[in-house]
Design an enzyme around this catalytic site. Sequence first.
Site, short mmCIF file in Angstrom:
data_model
loop_
_atom_site.label_atom_id
_atom_site.label_comp_id
_atom_site.label_asym_id
_atom_site.label_seq_id
_atom_site.Cartn_x
_atom_site.Cartn_y
_atom_site.Cartn_z
N GLU A 67 6.08 49.24 -30.49
CA GLU A 67 6.63 49.90 -31.66
C GLU A 67 7.51 48.98 -32.51
OE1 GLU A 67 8.94 53.37 -30.47
OE2 GLU A 67 9.76 52.33 -28.73
N CYS A 120 0.94 56.98 -29.04
CA CYS A 120 1.69 58.22 -28.79
C CYS A 120 2.56 58.61 -29.98
CB CYS A 120 2.53 58.11 -27.52
SG CYS A 120 3.78 56.83 -27.59
N ASP A 145 7.88 54.37 -35.10
CA ASP A 145 8.77 53.23 -35.26
C ASP A 145 8.02 52.00 -35.76
OD1 ASP A 145 11.45 54.00 -34.75
OD2 ASP A 145 10.90 54.36 -32.66
N HIS A 160 14.72 76.47 -33.05
CA HIS A 160 13.93 77.21 -32.07
C HIS A 160 13.10 78.29 -32.74
CE1 HIS A 160 16.29 75.59 -28.57
NE2 HIS A 160 15.04 75.53 -28.18
C1 PEP Z 1 7.21 56.29 -31.95
O1 PEP Z 1 8.12 55.57 -32.36
O2 PEP Z 1 6.11 56.38 -32.52
C2 PEP Z 1 7.41 57.14 -30.75
C3 PEP Z 1 6.41 57.78 -30.19
O3 PEP Z 1 8.68 57.28 -30.28
P1 PEP Z 1 9.81 58.17 -30.98
O4 PEP Z 1 9.16 58.96 -32.08
O5 PEP Z 1 10.39 59.02 -29.93
O6 PEP Z 1 10.74 57.11 -31.50
MG MG Z 2 9.85 55.20 -31.10
#
Ligand code: PEP
Ligand code: MG
Length: 542
Positions: free
Chosen positions: A433, A504, A457, A191
């Site tokens: 992913e 994302c 991922d 934090h």
């Molecule tokens: C990813 O795998 O790119 C993703 C956005 O999910 P996380 O990082 O939460 O696995």
């Molecule tokens: Mg992921």
Amino acid sequence: MKTIQGVGVSAGIAIGEVRVLDTADHAVERRVVDDPQAEVERFRAARDEAVAQLKQLRDKTAAEFGEGKAELFDTHQLMLQDPDYVESIEDLIAQSKVNAEFAVNSTAEQFAAMFAAMDNSYMQARAADVKDVSRRVINVLEGKRGGAAEDEDGGESRIILAEDLAPSETVQLDRAKVLGFVTAKGSANSHTAILARTMGLPAIIGIGDAFNPDDDGHTAVIDGTSGLVFVDPDEKTLAEYQGKKAKYEEHLRLLQELKGKPTETKSGQKVRLYANIGRPSDVAAVLANDAEGIGLFRSEFLYLESEDYPTEEFQFQAYKEVAQKMGDRLVVIRTLDIGADKQVGYFNLEHEANPALGYRAIRICLTRPEIFKVQLRALLRASVYGNIAIMLPMITSVEEVRDAKKILEEVKEELRGEHIDFNEHIQVGIMIETPASVIMADELAAEVDFFSIGTNDLTQYTLACDRQNPNLGRFADPHSPAVLRMIKMATEAAHRHGIWCGICGELGADLSLTDIFLEIGLDELSVSPTSVLPLRNAIRNH
Ligand code: PEP
Ligand code: MG
């Protein structure tokens, strides 16, 4: 001049005099007491005083940084009232006839060791919190104020140098008098690091043995991006960093001017620029950085922060709060992605040799539908309060999507039977992913409303490189043509089927790839809130 390499956790450059804060854990004396009951009462009074101090700190934080950041001090108050924690201290006083300071310190060390030994980094970071609140109680017992930073004596603005900084000490730093901070210990996930970014304070952690209290009073330059610290900088370094600082400040000022401006290239190509969040309190940063929606709400944080399965009502309130705050802007909520690096004790998951290739995310939801259904009910109920979409993680086959949609239909039917409103047309999308999902992208696109590419991922599984392993260097190259080609393949399949495709994962914020993503034709990029304006700038300059 002395040059130190630490880990930069909050961007920006500070130049000024060093002030060393004495935050080290001092030895706590063990004494035998004659009247343990009186000692227990002494502890209780000190604990109550510490809780009262934390209440004040909470209000100060809420006023300066918003309710979201103040929540931490609600958690701190709860920690001091935790029955296990209190019982451990009181038992120690009663049974071993020791002084309250010693009992608090021993219990704090025991609880901190327990948190530190946990598998997930969020819980590990809580070790610092339990030590922080316990130190406050010990200080009260010793007749001192709460944390080290409260002893600040005013004077000139300084760069703070400390062994470690607890979150409460970080918010107490007077922004008008603190230019930035450097600590010997710390973790990027703590934090303290998060607060530094919110406060806009340049910060560097992990300088380890290079920490030297004798640097007090010396001039230093710190660069929160590169993690470099220069003590007694020579003239050339000083001039170089004065220039960099001015440039960085100008850059920040220019970025502010991009608020409210459209995210489109010079030739008029539009991209939706969204932000990623982990908890409802992050919405404040999403709005402050003018993101156009939320492209990934990692709902598993609600599970990671709970001690038992979060109830439908608890989840409903969280999703509703985010949806309402975002108004008509899209909020993509990813269903539970637990497992792999995100372990939760109460799920009682078996130990796996390769957890990243194991029982995680959609695999848990499909085999334990009773858990999945609670979340889907909460999501559907919240869907009437804003513009929510549901996103399924770790998809590898069409069957998984169909099975998940079947469960969703069952939940919808249940709600209809109970006359509970929900958005009948809620969008359902999937994370891309896994390499399998890219290969099957055409078939998958026919089943869903959107794709969002999880490059973290996707890189791990495409290149066979564990994302948790910091030693893979060039082999874990997210710029690999294999990964970029996967992104292109998924986007093109989405467009062939008339659905939108975004990113994302962390790669979405990589400005060296923005041009490539625009050429590929991605419709949306979802990044951490502080990356929104720099990315808008890059897109507008394309
Ligand atoms: C990813 O795998 O790119 C993703 C956005 O999910 P996380 O990082 O939460 O696995
Ligand atoms: Mg992921």
